[in-house]
Design an enzyme around this catalytic site. Structure first.
Site, PDB file in Angstrom:
ATOM      1  N   ARG A  55      10.406  15.939 -33.032  1.00 19.17           N
ATOM      2  CA  ARG A  55       9.172  15.292 -32.573  1.00 19.17           C
ATOM      3  C   ARG A  55       8.787  15.853 -31.203  1.00 19.17           C
ATOM      4  NH1 ARG A  55       9.777   8.858 -33.535  1.00 19.17           N
ATOM      5  NH2 ARG A  55       7.958   8.964 -32.152  1.00 19.17           N
TER       6      ARG A  55
ATOM      7  N   ASP B 177       6.708  16.682 -27.791  1.00 22.87           N
ATOM      8  CA  ASP B 177       5.938  15.880 -26.846  1.00 22.87           C
ATOM      9  C   ASP B 177       4.501  16.394 -26.739  1.00 22.87           C
ATOM     10  OD1 ASP B 177       8.181  14.356 -26.276  1.00 22.87           O
ATOM     11  OD2 ASP B 177       8.739  15.554 -24.530  1.00 22.87           O
TER      12      ASP B 177
ATOM     13  N   TYR C  75      13.963  26.998 -29.547  1.00 21.84           N
ATOM     14  CA  TYR C  75      12.747  26.908 -28.742  1.00 21.84           C
ATOM     15  C   TYR C  75      12.630  28.144 -27.856  1.00 21.84           C
ATOM     16  CZ  TYR C  75      12.103  21.867 -29.674  1.00 21.84           C
ATOM     17  OH  TYR C  75      11.879  20.649 -30.260  1.00 21.84           O
TER      18      TYR C  75
ATOM     19  N   ARG D  35      13.081  21.268 -21.523  1.00 23.41           N
ATOM     20  CA  ARG D  35      12.238  21.430 -20.332  1.00 23.41           C
ATOM     21  C   ARG D  35      13.014  21.139 -19.049  1.00 23.41           C
ATOM     22  NH1 ARG D  35       7.730  17.449 -21.890  1.00 23.41           N
ATOM     23  NH2 ARG D  35       7.050  17.833 -19.748  1.00 23.41           N
TER      24      ARG D  35
END
Length: 269
Positions: free
Chosen positions: A51, A53, A114, A202
């Site tokens: 999920r 952001d 990622y 992040r």
């Protein structure tokens, strides 16, 4: 009988309030459900691998959903083309195919990968890259970035890098964390793990960037793994530089159920 189908999805997260459906907000799942319901009448159990952001992009997102068998038989041959004509231009379904009932987009995943893109060019991000590239105001040293990333690889408690959720484990196994420079001069972080906590990628990038520009020692990001609570001094890197590029699943369909059962277990070091 419903048919479970897998959708491989790509989207520009700039104008979305994340993946998950939220009342009054534009989300990726909301757009998909609107169109899928229009085509299939009834859909159930939309489940996503990760999920993302608000502002986070994807080129390799995966989800599954159950649709009526009779409608699937009619729509299957041209479904991707039909979805392209109905979905907004910032979200695309790249592939759609039936999967076994044991397939779970979230729990059957072996790993997620990622990429985070940063430019340290004096002029900032190229206009055509501004939505997926962070402009960093200081020169970045690639060797320092990779030295800072090296200590992150492995199974650790990433509590220092996660926004804690009650009763949720922060133990994760990072299989890859490395930086490279693209031909356009941008530095790109690649991070892969079995799963990630909320804001973990992040936060890792934010910690390594300040090591890469010399404001922190290269050993600092790894040293934070000794903490059992969130490290407030770690700045979470902005969402727009992050893209989910790949989700990997077992090749053997028989392994899907056992992988999902393993993933659901709470982990401890």
């Amino acid at each position: 009988m419903p048919v479970r189908i897998r959708l491989d999805v790509s989207y520009d997260g700039t104008d979305f309030s994340g993946w998950a459906v939220q009342p009054g907000r534009r989300t990726v799942a909301g757009e998909l459900l609107t169109v899928l319901t229009r085509l299939f009448g009834a859909v159930e159990g939309l489940t996503v691998a990760g999920r993302t952001d608000a502002g986070v992009h994807a080129t390799g997102q995966v989800c599954h959903v159950e649709v009526p068998e009779e409608r699937w038989a009619v729509l299957e041959p041209a479904l991707v083309r039909k979805l392209a004509g109905l979905l907004p231009p910032d979200v695309r379904v790249l592939a759609a195919f039936a999967v076994p009932p044991e397939f779970d987009a979230r729990f059957s995943a072996l790993s997620r990968r990622y990429e985070y893109r940063v430019t340290d060019a004096l002029h900032g991000a190229d206009p055509l890259r501004r939505h997926n590239t962070l402009a960093w105001p200081r020169p970045l040293d690639l060797d320092r970035l990779n030295a800072a990333a090296e200590g992150i690889v492995g199974e650790h408690d990433f509590a220092a890098y996660c926004r804690r959720k009650e009763h949720a484990s922060t133990i994760r196994a990072v299989s890859r964390m490395a930086w490279h420079r693209d031909p356009d001069g941008s530095v790109v972080a690649t991070v892969a793990a079995d799963a990630f906590c909320w804001s973990m990628v992040r936060s890792l990038v934010g910690a390594q960037l300040v090591a890469g520009d010399g404001r922190r020692p290269v050993a600092w990001p790894a040293s934070l793994l000794e903490r059992s609570v969130r490290a407030d001094e770690v700045v979470v890197a902005p969402a727009h530089g992050l893209t989910l590029v790949e989700v990997v699943y077992p090749l053997d369909p028989a392994a899907l159920r056992s992988r999902a059962e393993l993933t659901r277990r709470r982990r401890d070091l």
